[in-house]
Design a protein around this motif. Structure first.
Motif, mmCIF file in Angstrom:
data_model
loop_
_atom_site.group_PDB
_atom_site.id
_atom_site.type_symbol
_atom_site.label_atom_id
_atom_site.label_comp_id
_atom_site.label_asym_id
_atom_site.label_seq_id
_atom_site.Cartn_x
_atom_site.Cartn_y
_atom_site.Cartn_z
ATOM 1 N N LEU A 66 38.367 -0.639 -3.300
ATOM 2 C CA LEU A 66 37.685 -0.304 -4.561
ATOM 3 C C LEU A 66 37.574 1.209 -4.685
ATOM 4 N N THR A 67 37.985 1.737 -5.817
ATOM 5 C CA THR A 67 37.899 3.166 -6.079
ATOM 6 C C THR A 67 37.279 3.370 -7.461
ATOM 7 N N TYR A 68 36.847 4.595 -7.733
ATOM 8 C CA TYR A 68 36.235 4.865 -9.025
ATOM 9 C C TYR A 68 36.624 6.256 -9.514
ATOM 10 N N SER A 69 36.494 6.424 -10.814
ATOM 11 C CA SER A 69 36.772 7.717 -11.437
ATOM 12 C C SER A 69 35.917 7.828 -12.697
ATOM 13 N N TYR A 70 36.161 8.880 -13.476
ATOM 14 C CA TYR A 70 35.467 9.022 -14.746
ATOM 15 C C TYR A 70 35.820 7.842 -15.656
ATOM 16 N N GLU A 89 29.722 4.790 -24.883
ATOM 17 C CA GLU A 89 28.661 5.707 -24.483
ATOM 18 C C GLU A 89 27.968 5.247 -23.212
ATOM 19 N N ALA A 90 27.875 3.906 -23.036
ATOM 20 C CA ALA A 90 27.164 3.360 -21.879
ATOM 21 C C ALA A 90 27.996 3.368 -20.605
ATOM 22 N N ASP A 91 29.298 3.623 -20.705
ATOM 23 C CA ASP A 91 30.150 3.534 -19.515
ATOM 24 C C ASP A 91 29.778 4.589 -18.482
ATOM 25 N N SER A 92 29.614 4.138 -17.234
ATOM 26 C CA SER A 92 29.238 5.046 -16.148
ATOM 27 C C SER A 92 30.462 5.545 -15.393
ATOM 28 N N LEU A 93 31.437 4.662 -15.220
ATOM 29 C CA LEU A 93 32.613 5.007 -14.413
ATOM 30 C C LEU A 93 33.738 4.036 -14.728
ATOM 31 N N HIS A 94 34.918 4.386 -14.244
ATOM 32 C CA HIS A 94 36.073 3.487 -14.285
ATOM 33 C C HIS A 94 36.252 2.953 -12.868
ATOM 34 N N LEU A 95 36.099 1.638 -12.706
ATOM 35 C CA LEU A 95 36.175 1.002 -11.388
ATOM 36 C C LEU A 95 37.536 0.338 -11.239
ATOM 37 N N MET A 96 38.166 0.560 -10.094
ATOM 38 C CA MET A 96 39.523 0.059 -9.867
ATOM 39 C C MET A 96 39.595 -0.727 -8.572
ATOM 40 N N ALA A 97 40.359 -1.809 -8.575
ATOM 41 C CA ALA A 97 40.574 -2.622 -7.379
ATOM 42 C C ALA A 97 42.071 -2.670 -7.079
ATOM 43 N N SER A 98 42.422 -2.336 -5.845
ATOM 44 C CA SER A 98 43.794 -2.496 -5.365
ATOM 45 C C SER A 98 43.833 -3.668 -4.399
ATOM 46 N N ASN A 137 49.965 7.681 -11.580
ATOM 47 C CA ASN A 137 49.671 8.206 -10.239
ATOM 48 C C ASN A 137 49.089 7.168 -9.296
ATOM 49 N N MET A 138 48.679 6.004 -9.797
ATOM 50 C CA MET A 138 48.123 4.982 -8.916
ATOM 51 C C MET A 138 49.002 3.745 -8.851
ATOM 52 N N GLY A 139 49.897 3.544 -9.794
ATOM 53 C CA GLY A 139 50.725 2.352 -9.814
ATOM 54 C C GLY A 139 49.944 1.157 -10.335
ATOM 55 N N PHE A 140 50.269 -0.020 -9.785
ATOM 56 C CA PHE A 140 49.602 -1.232 -10.254
ATOM 57 C C PHE A 140 48.237 -1.383 -9.592
ATOM 58 N N HIS A 141 47.236 -1.786 -10.394
ATOM 59 C CA HIS A 141 45.896 -2.059 -9.893
ATOM 60 C C HIS A 141 45.144 -2.838 -10.954
ATOM 61 N N TYR A 142 43.906 -3.168 -10.683
ATOM 62 C CA TYR A 142 43.022 -3.790 -11.668
ATOM 63 C C TYR A 142 41.914 -2.786 -11.993
ATOM 64 N N GLY A 143 41.542 -2.670 -13.272
ATOM 65 C CA GLY A 143 40.544 -1.667 -13.602
ATOM 66 C C GLY A 143 39.866 -1.915 -14.934
ATOM 67 N N ASP A 144 38.716 -1.312 -15.106
ATOM 68 C CA ASP A 144 37.975 -1.363 -16.366
ATOM 69 C C ASP A 144 36.842 -0.332 -16.272
ATOM 70 N N ASN A 145 36.265 0.031 -17.423
ATOM 71 C CA ASN A 145 35.078 0.873 -17.443
ATOM 72 C C ASN A 145 33.841 0.003 -17.243
ATOM 73 N N TYR A 146 32.895 0.484 -16.449
ATOM 74 C CA TYR A 146 31.687 -0.274 -16.144
ATOM 75 C C TYR A 146 30.452 0.573 -16.461
ATOM 76 N N ALA A 147 29.423 -0.108 -16.967
ATOM 77 C CA ALA A 147 28.127 0.533 -17.203
ATOM 78 C C ALA A 147 27.190 0.139 -16.065
ATOM 79 N N LEU A 148 26.766 1.108 -15.268
ATOM 80 C CA LEU A 148 25.833 0.837 -14.177
ATOM 81 C C LEU A 148 24.410 1.167 -14.615
#
Length: 349
Positions: A66-70, A89-98, A137-148
């Motif tokens: 699990l990784t995260y970014s803006y 506006e509510a999104d805290s981060l972009h969470l990614m799963a490889s 730069n990351m290739g295939f993964h799963y991801g979405d923006n999340y509000a924490l």
């Protein structure tokens, strides 16, 4: 200096692995205006964002990182249409799963999907299926923006469903069952804001791609060189900016007498990122007769990687092959890929 490389020896959970080159605090700054007149092809995006590590664990047969970014914009794809998803506006981060095979390190596109549940103090903060995605730069993964719900420690559970794709060679009998794992993630706004961020005002929009990142702990998806595919290489061909490589295997343990295997590997230009979740049809002619005319099945093999293939009742040395794209990759796109790989070409080998 490549600031996206994971720092060797960093901790697995909650560590910010990509220290930034300057904090940027506004959403608009992290999402500069899109390139005007974007080509219908892979192009260099407006910017590149750093990434931090949220956790890593084994989930059944799978390894999950699990990784995260803006928070950032991306595009979902339905059929041949890409639709932009804006930052909320509510999104805290972009969470990614490889997701990958812990034995071979091969990244596994699982069409059955991945679910991510985020909890804090026993309360569910988010519970949804992230999008299957490709980025330069990351290739295939799963991801979405999340509000924490602010800073603090979260429990993030990842469930990977069993693969529906055909598993060949050493993958036979594996990845058929779902796996689940939970990691703790200590979210801090200061760590997020310290991630790297770089804009490319002089080169954005050019027909090129960012380099595929190299990470110490998480593998990236890359298809084999066409010349390294097992069997006889029937040829390569360009589609809607994606590249196709067709290989013909007359000798493989999973084949019966009188059978061969047609494998079609589809990858991005520049970085050879495999393009999964397509619908392909194929026809094979040998000795003047059509010996196969049907759908090609998504499959994984240790030496071929993710591909589309079929067992064919023929042992011809070099058959003629036609491939028709019924549906392009039904995966979401990060900036720079959203206008590419949306066509339905027909190719001959």
């Amino acid at each position: 200096m490549n600031r996206r490389q994971f720092l060797a020896g960093a901790g697995v959970t909650g560590a910010s692995l990509l220290a930034g080159c300057g904090a940027l605090s506004t959403q608009s700054t992290r999402a500069p205006p899109l390139v005007e007149d974007r080509p219908d092809a892979t192009y260099r995006p407006t910017h590149r964002e750093g990434m931090g590590m949220a956790g890593m664990a084994q989930a059944g047969d799978y390894m999950v990182g699990l990784t995260y970014s803006y928070p950032h914009r991306f595009w979902t794809v339905t059929g041949t249409t890409a639709e932009q998803v804006d930052i909320r506006e509510a999104d805290s981060l972009h969470l990614m799963a490889s997701v990958w095979d812990p034995e071979s390190g091969m990244v596994l596109p699982v069409s059955a999907g991945v679910s991510i549940a985020v909890e804090r103090d026993g309360e569910t903060v988010a519970d949804k299926q992230p999008w299957p995605m490709v980025s330069q730069n990351m290739g295939f993964h799963y991801g979405d923006n999340y509000a924490l719900d602010g800073e603090g420690v979260y429990q993030i559970s990842v469930r990977v469903e069993g693969m529906n794709e055909r598993r060949l060679g050493a993958f036979e009998g594996r990845f058929g069952d779902a796996g689940e794992a939970t990691v703790e993630f200590d979210f801090a706004e200061s760590a997020l804001q310290s991630l790297a961020y770089e804009e490319f005002p002089e080169t954005q929009g050019e027909r090129a791609a960012l380099d595929l990142m190299q990470m110490d702990m998480i593998p990236t998806s890359r298809a084999p060189e066409a010349s390294a595919l097992p069997g006889t290489l029937l040829g390569t061909s360009a589609g809607a900016d994606e590249t196709y490589a067709a290989s013909w295997l007359r000798d493989a343990p999973f084949l019966g007498d009188g059978e061969s295997y047609l494998a079609v590997s589809v990858r991005t230009p520049y970085n050879r990122v495999p393009l999964p979740m397509m619908s392909l049809g194929g026809a094979v002619e040998a000795d003047g007769e059509t010996v196969f005319d049907d759908a090609l099945t998504a499959a994984i093999h240790p030496d071929i990687g993710y591909h589309y293939g079929a067992v064919v009742a023929s042992t011809a040395a070099e058959p003629s092959v036609t491939v028709d794209v019924i549906a392009p990759p039904q995966v979401s796109r990060h900036e720079g890929y959203e206008t590419a790989f949306l066509g339905t070409p027909s190719l001959s080998f």
